[in-house]
Design a protein around this motif. Structure first.
Motif, mmCIF file in Angstrom:
data_model
loop_
_atom_site.group_PDB
_atom_site.id
_atom_site.type_symbol
_atom_site.label_atom_id
_atom_site.label_comp_id
_atom_site.label_asym_id
_atom_site.label_seq_id
_atom_site.Cartn_x
_atom_site.Cartn_y
_atom_site.Cartn_z
ATOM 1 N N PHE A 73 0.921 -1.211 -0.451
ATOM 2 C CA PHE A 73 0.110 0.063 -0.541
ATOM 3 C C PHE A 73 1.057 1.056 0.142
ATOM 4 N N GLY A 74 1.883 1.515 -0.691
ATOM 5 C CA GLY A 74 3.202 2.786 -0.808
ATOM 6 C C GLY A 74 2.857 3.135 -2.287
ATOM 7 N N TYR A 75 1.632 3.450 -2.091
ATOM 8 C CA TYR A 75 1.271 4.353 -3.188
ATOM 9 C C TYR A 75 0.488 5.298 -2.502
ATOM 10 N N VAL A 76 -0.130 6.353 -3.376
ATOM 11 C CA VAL A 76 -1.473 7.034 -3.287
ATOM 12 C C VAL A 76 -2.353 7.084 -4.109
ATOM 13 N N GLY A 77 -3.691 7.784 -3.890
ATOM 14 C CA GLY A 77 -4.740 7.620 -5.044
ATOM 15 C C GLY A 77 -4.463 7.803 -6.134
ATOM 16 N N GLY A 78 -5.059 6.742 -6.931
ATOM 17 C CA GLY A 78 -4.905 6.554 -8.380
ATOM 18 C C GLY A 78 -6.355 8.248 -8.993
ATOM 19 N N PRO A 79 -6.120 7.304 -10.211
ATOM 20 C CA PRO A 79 -7.316 8.434 -10.663
ATOM 21 C C PRO A 79 -8.311 8.221 -10.331
ATOM 22 N N GLN A 80 -8.926 7.064 -9.573
ATOM 23 C CA GLN A 80 -10.120 6.500 -9.053
ATOM 24 C C GLN A 80 -10.918 6.863 -7.606
ATOM 25 N N GLY A 81 -11.628 7.602 -7.404
ATOM 26 C CA GLY A 81 -11.405 7.342 -5.880
ATOM 27 C C GLY A 81 -12.545 5.657 -5.366
ATOM 28 N N TRP A 82 -13.464 5.728 -5.364
ATOM 29 C CA TRP A 82 -13.953 4.629 -4.608
ATOM 30 C C TRP A 82 -15.501 5.319 -5.518
ATOM 31 N N LYS A 83 -15.471 6.197 -6.174
ATOM 32 C CA LYS A 83 -16.897 7.565 -6.384
ATOM 33 C C LYS A 83 -17.484 6.197 -7.167
ATOM 34 N N SER A 84 -16.876 5.598 -7.895
ATOM 35 C CA SER A 84 -17.276 4.978 -9.599
ATOM 36 C C SER A 84 -18.425 3.352 -8.785
ATOM 37 N N LEU A 85 -18.246 3.000 -7.443
ATOM 38 C CA LEU A 85 -18.487 1.692 -7.417
ATOM 39 C C LEU A 85 -19.771 1.984 -5.795
ATOM 40 N N LEU A 86 -19.919 3.964 -5.971
ATOM 41 C CA LEU A 86 -20.924 3.249 -4.816
ATOM 42 C C LEU A 86 -21.901 4.285 -5.192
ATOM 43 N N PHE A 87 -21.357 5.126 -6.360
ATOM 44 C CA PHE A 87 -22.433 6.715 -6.566
ATOM 45 C C PHE A 87 -21.676 6.273 -8.818
ATOM 46 N N PRO A 88 -22.303 5.048 -9.326
ATOM 47 C CA PRO A 88 -21.744 5.057 -10.991
ATOM 48 C C PRO A 88 -22.079 5.772 -11.710
ATOM 49 N N SER A 89 -20.670 5.833 -12.672
ATOM 50 C CA SER A 89 -20.880 7.294 -13.584
ATOM 51 C C SER A 89 -22.747 7.041 -14.610
ATOM 52 N N THR A 301 -38.336 3.032 -24.202
ATOM 53 C CA THR A 301 -37.429 4.073 -23.348
ATOM 54 C C THR A 301 -37.081 3.824 -22.148
ATOM 55 N N GLN A 302 -35.716 5.063 -21.994
ATOM 56 C CA GLN A 302 -35.140 4.464 -21.221
ATOM 57 C C GLN A 302 -34.772 5.949 -20.671
ATOM 58 N N ARG A 303 -34.620 5.871 -19.041
ATOM 59 C CA ARG A 303 -33.616 7.147 -18.091
ATOM 60 C C ARG A 303 -32.460 6.900 -17.408
ATOM 61 N N TRP A 304 -31.890 7.781 -18.067
ATOM 62 C CA TRP A 304 -30.384 7.009 -17.213
ATOM 63 C C TRP A 304 -29.941 8.252 -15.944
ATOM 64 N N ARG A 305 -29.387 8.831 -15.199
ATOM 65 C CA ARG A 305 -28.588 8.890 -14.595
ATOM 66 C C ARG A 305 -27.128 8.789 -15.083
ATOM 67 N N VAL A 306 -26.026 10.545 -15.798
ATOM 68 C CA VAL A 306 -25.023 10.279 -15.893
ATOM 69 C C VAL A 306 -24.030 11.106 -15.281
ATOM 70 N N TRP A 307 -22.849 11.255 -14.413
ATOM 71 C CA TRP A 307 -22.010 11.629 -14.371
ATOM 72 C C TRP A 307 -22.040 13.805 -15.533
ATOM 73 N N ASP A 308 -22.158 14.840 -14.593
ATOM 74 C CA ASP A 308 -21.730 15.995 -15.191
ATOM 75 C C ASP A 308 -20.338 16.519 -14.462
ATOM 76 N N SER A 309 -20.655 17.936 -15.193
ATOM 77 C CA SER A 309 -19.427 18.266 -14.625
ATOM 78 C C SER A 309 -20.075 19.695 -15.439
ATOM 79 N N CYS A 310 -19.801 20.806 -13.668
ATOM 80 C CA CYS A 310 -20.388 22.777 -13.535
ATOM 81 C C CYS A 310 -19.444 23.135 -15.224
ATOM 82 N N PHE A 311 -18.497 22.051 -15.318
ATOM 83 C CA PHE A 311 -17.152 23.220 -16.094
ATOM 84 C C PHE A 311 -17.492 22.912 -17.451
#
Ligand code: SF4
Ligand code: SF4
Length: 379
Positions: A73-89, A301-311
């Protein structure tokens, strides 16, 4: 087990812990090397952990390196947090189909796999805590998020080697996990050997340790000694002294509110590509949009929720136009929300100091430097 103060696992003992979690029905998701990055993926063996691999992180820069030791465990966080597992994109909210002149709606089933998250850093634990407040503790909780959180077992890890973009100490979120975990590991490599101090943080964690003590092979799992706790304390203290970045959080909310027209926002915007990377890697960003998709006949029809960005310009599109049409207004919105208005909304900062937005910004824009420039009065 009464008055448990922790166990010491040798590497085979860590394997026994993984086996035990899997036997309890949790899929173990932990760090592993893939495509020259440390990612989170399902694992069943300590051999899949990034043994001897560390990382180098700076603004717009991420490289793996060989550490020259056996640290897992001698590294730091990679690009993924744990967000994508608990709150999928991308998440299906419901689907519907035409049935004569009526419409049938299928609300779908909650997808909440039992996951044991292995190696959660303190900053990311705090980020999960932020999402608990934002997504679960609201008048209408996000049912899918709540179901996933309830199915999650968290094995935290004390940071031993912070990265060049880390500033959790400034944000009061690390580097030693203090709450929100079932078990906490501290990896120790010294004259006493390679081992892990493991301490419980919940009743469920205590039960797992109790079972591990009963079932593990002799000498793979030992009772923790005072010296192990002292060594673990030194790991955390040394990590706290080696933060790659810092951010003066004193009076930050008022500072940013008072500087809404500061020229530094334009300066940052002149470098910002509005690529959205910073929001996608941020473990606390939670903004979403909704997409409706229909088949060519128009009967399904399907309704999907997707990550968005304020940028993105579309993010603030109201009737007839975008409220934040300039990149400077979008950068200011993001930074001010994270560090100021989040406090008014949710009672804490929206930044946990993980540094991902700095590492993964292609223009190496650094939130600590931008805010530092505003505080120093530079333009
Ligand atoms: S700050 Fe960096 S990562 Fe974020 S949108 Fe701008 S260029 Fe992309
Ligand atoms: S704003 Fe940047 S440093 Fe703060 S939590 Fe998000 S990604 Fe991490």
């Amino acid at each position: 087990m009464d008055n448990i103060t922790g166990l010491v696992l040798l590497v085979p003992g860590l394997q026994s812990l993984i086996n035990l979690l899997r036997e309890h029905g949790w899929s173990v998701v932990g760090p592993t090397v893939r495509d020259d990055v440390i990612v989170h993926a399902e694992i069943d063996s300590v051999d899949q952990l990034p043994c001897g691999v560390g990382d180098l992180q700076d603004g717009g820069r991420y490289r793996l390196r060989q550490r020259g030791d056996e640290a897992m465990f001698g590294y730091v966080g990679g690009p993924q947090g744990w967000k994508s597992l608990l709150f999928p994109s991308r998440e299906l909210l419901w689907s519907g189909r035409r049935a004569g002149t009526e419409m049938e709606v299928d609300p779908g089933v909650l997808d909440a796999p039992r996951l044991a998250l292995l190696g959660v850093r303190s900053c990311d634990l705090h980020a999960i805590g932020v999402h608990d407040r934002v997504l679960a503790n609201r008048s209408v909780p996000d049912a899918a998020y709540v179901a996933r959180r309830e199915a999650t077992f968290v094995v935290a890890v004390t940071c031993s080697d912070p990265g060049g973009t880390c500033f959790c100490v400034s944000m009061g979120t690390g580097p030693v996990p203090d709450k929100g975990f079932d078990l906490k590991l501290t990896e120790l490599i010294d004259q006493e050997g390679h081992r892990f101090l493991v301490q419980p943080g919940s009743e469920c964690g205590e039960q797992i340790l109790d079972e591990l003590t009963t079932r593990a092979v002799r000498d793979e799992v030992l009772n923790a000694a005072k010296a192990d706790h002292e060594a673990a304390g030194q790991v955390g203290a040394a990590a706290a002294r080696r933060m790659g970045r810092s951010l003066d959080a004193d009076g930050l909310r008022d500072l940013l509110y008072a500087n809404a027209e500061h020229p530094q926002w334009e300066d940052a915007a002149s470098r910002c590509l509005a690529c959205t990377n910073c929001t996608l890697v941020c473990p606390t960003c939670f903004c979403t949009s909704v997409e409706d998709v229909s088949d060519l006949s128009g009967s399904e029809t399907q309704r999907w929720r997707v990550w968005d960005s304020c940028f993105t310009q579309d993010f603030s599109y109201l009737h007839g136009g975008s409220v934040r049409s300039s990149v400077s207004s979008r950068y200011r919105q993001w930074a001010t929300h994270k560090l100021a208005s989040w406090v008014d909304q949710f009672g804490s900062s929206g930044c946990v100091g993980c540094g991902r937005c700095i590492t993964w910004c292609p223009a190496a824009i650094d939130i600590t430097a931008e805010v530092g420039a505003i505080r120093s009065g530079k333009s």
